[in-house]
Design a protein around this motif. Structure first.
Motif, PDB file in Angstrom:
ATOM      1  N   ASP A   1       0.421  -0.560   0.282  1.00 10.87           N
ATOM      2  CA  ASP A   1      -0.240  -0.308   0.235  1.00 10.87           C
ATOM      3  C   ASP A   1       1.036   1.001   0.186  1.00 10.87           C
ATOM      4  O   ASP A   1       2.121   1.287   0.110  1.00 10.87           O
ATOM      5  N   ALA A   2      -0.316   2.270   0.101  1.00  9.22           N
ATOM      6  CA  ALA A   2       0.774   3.684  -0.300  1.00  9.22           C
ATOM      7  C   ALA A   2       1.823   3.986   1.565  1.00  9.22           C
ATOM      8  O   ALA A   2       2.429   4.701   1.201  1.00  9.22           O
ATOM      9  N   ALA A   3       1.212   3.414   2.048  1.00 12.24           N
ATOM     10  CA  ALA A   3       1.712   4.190   3.648  1.00 12.24           C
ATOM     11  C   ALA A   3       2.897   3.440   3.291  1.00 12.24           C
ATOM     12  O   ALA A   3       3.908   3.314   3.784  1.00 12.24           O
ATOM     13  N   ALA A   4       2.810   2.070   3.526  1.00 15.16           N
ATOM     14  CA  ALA A   4       4.123   1.195   3.141  1.00 15.16           C
ATOM     15  C   ALA A   4       5.003   1.441   2.209  1.00 15.16           C
ATOM     16  O   ALA A   4       6.934   1.911   2.806  1.00 15.16           O
ATOM     17  N   LEU A   5       5.158   2.301   1.085  1.00 17.10           N
ATOM     18  CA  LEU A   5       5.618   2.833  -0.041  1.00 17.10           C
ATOM     19  C   LEU A   5       6.724   4.363   0.983  1.00 17.10           C
ATOM     20  O   LEU A   5       7.576   4.160   0.744  1.00 17.10           O
ATOM     21  N   ALA A   6       6.103   5.370   1.136  1.00 19.47           N
ATOM     22  CA  ALA A   6       5.854   6.429   2.635  1.00 19.47           C
ATOM     23  C   ALA A   6       6.682   5.970   3.797  1.00 19.47           C
ATOM     24  O   ALA A   6       7.733   6.478   3.462  1.00 19.47           O
ATOM     25  N   SER A   7       6.650   4.996   4.029  1.00 20.20           N
ATOM     26  CA  SER A   7       7.744   4.229   4.990  1.00 20.20           C
ATOM     27  C   SER A   7       8.808   4.159   4.498  1.00 20.20           C
ATOM     28  O   SER A   7       9.897   4.656   5.140  1.00 20.20           O
ATOM     29  N   ALA A   8       8.501   3.288   3.556  1.00 17.52           N
ATOM     30  CA  ALA A   8      10.732   2.641   2.984  1.00 17.52           C
ATOM     31  C   ALA A   8      11.267   4.153   2.410  1.00 17.52           C
ATOM     32  O   ALA A   8      12.011   4.150   3.070  1.00 17.52           O
TER      33      ALA A   8
END
Length: 252
Positions: free
Chosen positions: A83-90
């Protein structure tokens, strides 16, 4: 610990310095071979450089891992498996790792300058490295005691004695660390111990500057990277040493 108790704890070596207005006396250290002699600062600087280089390699490795992980999460996001949250965190982790790597590289550069400075200082004469460092420590303690013993200053700048203030609390903590790291008179000091004491004094000067400016109502930024503080401190010390050397050559 209350500021006044910290003051009393410091007085065992600073009392002579406080006797004169702004005096910054220092303890005389006898030479014991090369351990506490002129090579001490140089050996400590080389130790710091090796440690900074190891830290820089580790930070660079961490940044590469974070970059690969961000690429992996981006691919999974494109395939709808993240999801977008995982990408933002990475991506945030990658930015932090890259900043940490740049700061580590800056510390290596500062450490190299310090090695060069200490190499020059070995032939410049004057105070021994440990004497110079103790003098810096005592000078700052004398400045702090002015806020603790001068009633007018205490009233004008109460924040300098208020441990509830974040900047003052950070300074008081640094004060204890520098006190604990300070070698006892006549003790043998290794390069690693000297490096630790110098780092503690550097941190003490930084936190005092922030606390003093905060007490005076100035806008301060204590989050300024240590590498920038170290670079400015090293430049100032190097310039001062050059001026002293030039002055001695000009004397008849």
């Amino acid at each position: 610990m209350e500021p006044i108790l910290l003051l009393a704890a410091e007085l065992w070596w600073v009392a002579p310095a406080a006797a004169g207005a702004g005096a910054t006396g220092y303890a005389i250290v006898r030479r014991r071979g090369t351990v506490n002699g002129r090579r001490l600062g140089y050996d400590a600087a080389r130790f710091e450089l090796r440690r900074a280089q190891l830290d820089a390699r580790a930070a660079a490795d961490a940044a590469r891992v974070a970059r690969a992980d961000a690429a992996r999460v981006a691919a999974e996001r494109a395939a709808a498996r993240a999801d977008a949250a995982a990408l933002a965190s990475a991506r945030r982790a990658l930015r932090e790792a890259q900043l940490a790597s740049r700061a580590a590289v800056a510390r290596v550069k500062v450490s190299r300058v310090r090695v060069s400075t200490e190499r020059s200082a070995m032939t410049a004469g004057g105070m021994l490295p440990l004497e110079r460092l103790r003098a810096r420590h005592d000078a700052l303690l004398a400045r702090w005691m002015e806020y603790e013993t001068d009633a007018a200053r205490a009233i004008a700048f109460p924040g300098m004695s208020d441990g509830r203030q974040p900047a003052t609390a950070a300074f008081l903590a640094a004060l204890e660390r520098a006190r604990d790291a300070r070698p006892r008179p006549e003790s043998r000091v290794t390069a690693e111990e000297f490096a630790g004491y110098r780092a503690a004094v550097d941190d003490l000067e930084r936190t005092f500057d922030v606390a003093e400016r905060a007490a005076r109502g100035e806008q301060v930024h204590p989050e300024l990277p240590d590498a920038l503080w170290d670079a400015a401190r090293t430049f100032a010390i190097r310039t001062s040493d050059s001026v002293i050397a030039w002055t001695r050559k000009r004397r008849p």
